[in-house]
Design a protein around this motif. Structure first.
Motif, PDB file in Angstrom:
ATOM      1  N   ASP A 144     -40.655 -12.391  -2.117  1.00 40.49           N
ATOM      2  CA  ASP A 144     -39.359 -12.151  -2.746  1.00 40.49           C
ATOM      3  C   ASP A 144     -39.542 -12.009  -4.249  1.00 40.49           C
ATOM      4  N   GLU A 145     -39.315 -10.818  -4.756  1.00 43.81           N
ATOM      5  CA  GLU A 145     -39.491 -10.546  -6.187  1.00 43.81           C
ATOM      6  C   GLU A 145     -38.527 -11.368  -7.028  1.00 43.81           C
ATOM      7  N   HIS A 146     -37.340 -11.649  -6.510  1.00 42.63           N
ATOM      8  CA  HIS A 146     -36.375 -12.445  -7.266  1.00 42.63           C
ATOM      9  C   HIS A 146     -36.902 -13.859  -7.504  1.00 42.63           C
ATOM     10  N   ILE A 147     -37.547 -14.432  -6.494  1.00 40.00           N
ATOM     11  CA  ILE A 147     -38.109 -15.773  -6.652  1.00 40.00           C
ATOM     12  C   ILE A 147     -39.285 -15.731  -7.630  1.00 40.00           C
ATOM     13  N   ARG A 148     -40.080 -14.675  -7.565  1.00 41.83           N
ATOM     14  CA  ARG A 148     -41.191 -14.544  -8.502  1.00 41.83           C
ATOM     15  C   ARG A 148     -40.664 -14.548  -9.944  1.00 41.83           C
ATOM     16  N   GLN A 149     -39.611 -13.770 -10.172  1.00 46.40           N
ATOM     17  CA  GLN A 149     -39.065 -13.683 -11.518  1.00 46.40           C
ATOM     18  C   GLN A 149     -38.471 -15.021 -11.959  1.00 46.40           C
ATOM     19  N   SER A 167     -29.273 -12.365   6.026  1.00 47.87           N
ATOM     20  CA  SER A 167     -27.885 -12.261   5.569  1.00 47.87           C
ATOM     21  C   SER A 167     -27.514 -13.337   4.555  1.00 47.87           C
ATOM     22  N   LEU A 168     -28.245 -14.442   4.569  1.00 43.16           N
ATOM     23  CA  LEU A 168     -27.965 -15.539   3.642  1.00 43.16           C
ATOM     24  C   LEU A 168     -29.035 -15.668   2.558  1.00 43.16           C
ATOM     25  N   ARG A 169     -29.937 -14.723   2.503  1.00 39.38           N
ATOM     26  CA  ARG A 169     -31.082 -14.847   1.599  1.00 39.38           C
ATOM     27  C   ARG A 169     -30.660 -14.871   0.134  1.00 39.38           C
ATOM     28  N   HIS A 170     -29.654 -14.096  -0.211  1.00 42.70           N
ATOM     29  CA  HIS A 170     -29.224 -14.064  -1.610  1.00 42.70           C
ATOM     30  C   HIS A 170     -28.773 -15.450  -2.061  1.00 42.70           C
ATOM     31  N   GLY A 178     -41.529 -13.503  12.156  1.00 41.25           N
ATOM     32  CA  GLY A 178     -42.009 -13.132  10.827  1.00 41.25           C
ATOM     33  C   GLY A 178     -40.890 -12.983   9.820  1.00 41.25           C
ATOM     34  N   PHE A 179     -41.274 -12.736   8.582  1.00 33.31           N
ATOM     35  CA  PHE A 179     -40.312 -12.576   7.494  1.00 33.31           C
ATOM     36  C   PHE A 179     -39.625 -11.233   7.626  1.00 33.31           C
ATOM     37  N   GLN A 180     -38.286 -11.280   7.691  1.00 30.84           N
ATOM     38  CA  GLN A 180     -37.518 -10.045   7.841  1.00 30.84           C
ATOM     39  C   GLN A 180     -36.929  -9.649   6.489  1.00 30.84           C
ATOM     40  N   PRO A 181     -37.337  -8.520   5.948  1.00 30.84           N
ATOM     41  CA  PRO A 181     -36.777  -8.085   4.656  1.00 30.84           C
ATOM     42  C   PRO A 181     -35.272  -7.889   4.755  1.00 30.84           C
ATOM     43  N   LEU A 238     -42.653 -22.148  -1.901  1.00 28.33           N
ATOM     44  CA  LEU A 238     -42.598 -21.214  -3.013  1.00 28.33           C
ATOM     45  C   LEU A 238     -43.907 -20.441  -3.169  1.00 28.33           C
ATOM     46  N   VAL A 239     -45.035 -21.096  -2.841  1.00 24.64           N
ATOM     47  CA  VAL A 239     -46.321 -20.403  -2.910  1.00 24.64           C
ATOM     48  C   VAL A 239     -46.331 -19.213  -1.953  1.00 24.64           C
ATOM     49  N   VAL A 240     -45.646 -19.344  -0.809  1.00 22.41           N
ATOM     50  CA  VAL A 240     -45.530 -18.238   0.145  1.00 22.41           C
ATOM     51  C   VAL A 240     -44.478 -17.248  -0.324  1.00 22.41           C
TER      52      VAL A 240
END
Length: 899
Positions: free
Chosen positions: A598-603, A565-568, A895-898, A591-593
């Motif tokens: 997260d595609e937004h972090i990749r970009q 819920s706070l990921r953005h 685990g990581f929850q989308p 960040l390596v993980v």
């Protein structure tokens, strides 16, 4: 001679004729300087007689109490001419008369300043009174003795005196018995606080009921014990007020002042006491005590400038007395406050030097017994009960005298004692009061269970807050959720906490560390509040908050991973953090993980890399994501590595980006370049003239490149690495000097990674091995290392074993490794088990219940793979880990929850 004496006594029966020998005549003449002067002259008088007769002392009680060599060599009783009186009292059958003589002898000794010998005589006086049938008189004598002993800390005759009082308490008036209970309560309190407080409460109640003049003393002891132990004071406050109302006008002024001081500390109203201390209404001793106690109160409330002013006022008063020990302690308190809060460290050092220069250390409460020295002797001898009693007294003396510096030392020493006794929670409480951050974190690790320090977060003292926050940061992962919810708002508040000098701890930094420790357990509202605090930090100039970057980075990573819920908001702040170099470096590993999650972090990373952001480029390189600027950086760094030549004289051994970090980029280059760089790095490793930390960095670079090299080059480099895989690896002369600095008796301790090279060599050899023969050579070293007890070396050996290809890996007994004493070995066993978990499914249950969190984390991180291999086993182990005491383990198991 006896016949002549008998004849004279018969002839003159109306006279008492006594025969004096040389010793008796000398004893009598000791106190007759005028007679000796008339018959023998002034030199004999000055050499033979006591300086100052008893009459002189009685006429001028403020005269200095002279100590002569004769008093020390023959004893004060003989030197003062009292031996005959004492001998006569011992021989008298009339014990009442003997008691009178004992009283006169004790009085003379007290006049001369010989308190301890006088107490021994007073005990004989009490015994004589008891034999003569004067029980109450004897009881009063023993009470006076015990009262003096308790106040001075003397331990020589107290047990005998206490036993006499205990044996006869049912034969005296209730008021006298209650006096004994009060003294017993205070004495007991030093050893057993809870029992002592109960006795003091009972005694005060009885003495008030009897309207006994000792009621103020007993109330004072109860009030001061309550202050020292920081107990609830509502009932005690009422008692003190009643005592002052009923007995104030007829009690000793010093007792009244201390009772009023207790009330001032209980209620916070110092106005009247300070006014009287500033005027002539209080004597200098009492006025000095008031100012010192108030200075302590202000210092603990972080009002350090005002506290220093009060201690200076205390010094003005105390220098008018003989309490120069209290003067010195006021100076030490000023120095402590200046070092803790101020910036004038030179001035603080000068004040400290002045305090050390004061030769006379007599204080109001310490008398002639050094409680601190007695405690340290007892600690050294392993007599913990004696040490405990003496340290409690040391704390009592310091706390009630306003001696801030020694109060903190007493707390620390008591903490050390409780650690030795296995009382970890009590140790933590005292360490927090003393501000011993490192000792708190070490103790809670040993404790094995969380300690509730939440109440300390609301105290005003910065070092108390910092130390409590350090405990939360250390134990935050295993704190009960209800504890975390109780303190989370306070933790957020303290991120704007009190600042201290560069020599002191930072409340703000400690609050961020504590938040990072409990990040997985914070409520959504608290997480959001923290993120908005971080947003305000990022709005400041880059580098403004470098010291908290590590904790902010941890919080951002943990919120991004566990809070959909706070990921953005979290990813937005992570992207902004890339412009804050220190914070970005702290985020690198996460960040390596995150770049794959997260595609937004990749970009965001790709965009920053376009502009040459070093952290973004390194993250992409670590994640093996191609980027044109990363390739350019790789070529540049390869050239820099090749510019270092073995045996080359250097003015500096630093490398802006370490060899291991540079090798991350080199991995992006063609294999020919990688192998050329790897060989060159190994040549630097083999240069014995270079410092160990430099060689170790180069070897780490080889390790980073290992799995990108050809089998031929790996085999070649294995031989070089394996030769270094022992503790006797040759090192430079500089390293020999550095190792000498790590000797326990060395005053200078500098550790630049001494002993790291051979450990890294073990791990690197495992990554380079390409043949069964090399694996067999490594196996021997690995198993030997497992028995060294060196946790760092064991971790390196485990990594080496895990790095071996499964086809070359020697067979291992997982059941044996899973019970190894080293947590590293057990976590290695878990990793090996996960390669083929279905072969021994029962070990999974063992690993998820391991006492060390690292082993449980290995299983938690591998749950997705386990779900594919054995869904049923996966479901069971995940259910167990979801109830794990560690919040980190629970989060990783989830685990990581989308979004």
């Amino acid at each position: 001679m006896q016949e002549a004496l008998s004849e004279l006594r018969n002839r003159y029966s109306d006279l008492e004729i006594v025969l004096y020998d040389q010793e008796r005549l000398s004893t009598l003449l000791k106190n007759q300087p005028d007679i000796v002067d008339d018959f023998f002259g002034k030199p004999w008088r000055d050499h033979f007689c006591v300086v100052g007769s008893p009459e002189t002392f009685r006429q001028d009680p403020d005269s200095p109490r002279k100590i002569t060599a004769d008093m020390l060599l023959r004893g004060p009783v003989a030197a003062l001419g009292l031996a005959g009186d004492l001998k006569r009292a011992d021989s008298l059958s009339d014990r009442a008369a003997a008691a009178q003589i004992y009283g006169r002898v004790a009085e003379e000794l007290e006049h001369r300043g010989w308190g301890l010998p006088a107490r021994l005589i007073r005990q004989r006086q009490g015994d004589a009174l008891l034999v003569s049938g004067e029980i109450e008189a004897a009881y009063l004598t023993w009470l006076a003795l015990l009262k003096d002993e308790v106040h001075t800390g003397a331990l020589l005759v107290a047990p005998t005196c206490s036993q006499r009082l205990e044996d006869h308490r049912d034969k005296v008036r209730p008021a006298l018995a209650a006096r004994f209970v009060a003294l017993k309560g205070l004495d007991t309190w030093f050893e057993n606080p809870e029992a002592g407080i109960k006795l003091l409460r009972d005694a005060v109640t009885s003495l008030l009921g009897e309207d006994d003049p000792w009621a103020p003393d007993a109330a004072l002891w109860l009030a001061e014990a309550t202050l020292v132990d920081e107990l609830d004071h509502e009932e005690v406050t009422a008692v003190c007020k009643e005592v002052l109302e009923r007995f104030g006008a007829r009690s000793d002024e010093a007792v009244v002042v201390r009772l009023r001081l207790a009330l001032a500390e209980f209620g916070g109203d110092w106005t009247e006491l300070l006014r009287e201390a500033s005027s002539a209404r209080l004597g200098p001793k009492d006025a000095g005590l008031v100012f010192a106690r108030y200075g302590r109160e202000l210092g603990l409330a972080a009002q350090w400038s005002e506290a220093i002013d009060e201690y200076r006022r205390a010094i003005e008063k105390l220098t008018q007395t003989d309490l120069y020990g209290d003067v010195a302690q006021s100076l030490y308190a000023i120095s402590k406050l200046q070092f803790t809060y101020g910036t004038d460290f030179t001035g603080a050092g000068e004040v400290h030097t002045l305090a050390r220069a004061i030769p006379d250390k007599v204080t109001r409460l310490t008398r002639n017994r050094d409680s601190r020295a007695a405690a340290l002797r007892a600690l050294h001898a392993g007599r913990l009960p004696d040490a405990h009693q003496s340290l409690r007294r040391y704390l009592w003396e310091s706390r009630l005298s306003g001696h801030l510096s020694t109060e903190l030392e007493a707390r620390e020493l008591i903490g050390d004692l409780y650690v030795e006794a296995g009382e970890f929670a009590a140790a933590v409480a005292n360490y927090i009061r003393a501000g011993c951050t490192e000792k708190v974190t070490e103790t809670v690790r040993r404790c094995g269970k969380p300690v509730d320090v939440s109440a300390d977060l609301w105290r005003e003292t910065p070092w108390v807050q910092v130390t409590a926050l350090a405990e939360i940061a250390e134990q935050g992962d295993v704190l009960p959720p209800d504890w975390v919810h109780r303190i989370e708002s306070r933790l957020v508040e303290l991120t704007d906490g009190a600042d201290q000098s560069p020599m002191g701890r930072k409340v703000v930094r400690a609050a961020w560390a504590a938040l990072a420790g409990v990040a997985y357990q914070l409520s959504s509202d608290a997480c959001e509040a923290v993120l908005y605090r971080i947003e305000s930090l990022l709005s400041r100039e880059p580098g403004h908050d470098r010291l908290i970057g590590n904790y902010v980075g941890t919080l951002l990573g943990r919120f991004h991973y566990t809070r959909p819920s706070l990921r953005h908001l979290a990813r937005t702040l992570i992207a902004r953090s890339l412009n804050h170099e220190d914070l970005a470096w702290r985020l690198r590993d996460y960040l390596v993980v995150a770049v794959d999650l997260d595609e937004h972090i990749r970009q965001a990373l790709m965009s920053e890399a376009d502009g040459g952001n070093r952290v973004a480029l390194e993250v992409l390189a670590l994640a093996e994501i191609h980027h044109e600027r990363a390739a350019e950086e790789a070529n540049s760094l390869a050239k820099r590595i090749m510019s270092y030549q073995p045996g080359q004289a250097r003015k500096s051994w630093s490398l802006t980006l370490g060899f291991e970090d540079a090798a991350v980029f080199v991995r992006l280059l063609p294999i020919q370049t990688r192998e050329e760089v790897a060989r060159h790095l190994m040549a630097l490793v083999e240069d014995v003239g270079s410092p160990e930390f430099f060689r170790n960095s180069a070897l780490n670079g080889v390790s980073v490149l290992a799995n990108t090299l050809s089998s031929q080059v790996r085999g070649e480099l294995f031989e070089s690495a394996f030769r270094l895989a022992n503790p006797d690896t040759p090192v430079s002369l500089a390293d020999v000097t550095l190792r000498a600095m790590l000797h326990p008796l060395s005053r200078v301790r500098l550790d630049f990674g001494v002993g790291s090279l051979w450990r890294t060599a073990i791990e690197t050899a495992g990554q380079l091995a390409v043949s069964a023969d090399q694996a067999q050579q490594l196996r021997r070293v690995v198993y030997e290392t497992f028995h060294t007890g060196d946790e760092k070396a064991i971790a390196a050996a485990g990594s080496a074993l895990l790095a071996l290809e499964r086809s070359m890996r020697p067979s291992v007994d997982l059941y044996l490794l899973s019970t190894h004493t080293s947590p590293w070995v057990r976590s290695l066993a878990a990793r090996l088990w996960l390669e083929e978990p279905t072969s021994a499914p029962d070990l999974g249950e063992w690993f998820v219940r391991d006492s060390d969190r690292r082993t449980r984390l290995v299983i938690a991180d591998s749950l997705p793979r386990l779900a594919q291999l054995d869904p049923k086993l996966h479901d069971h182990l995940r259910a167990v880990l979801s109830e794990d005491p560690s919040a980190l383990v629970r989060a990783r198991a989830q685990g990581f929850q989308p979004n």
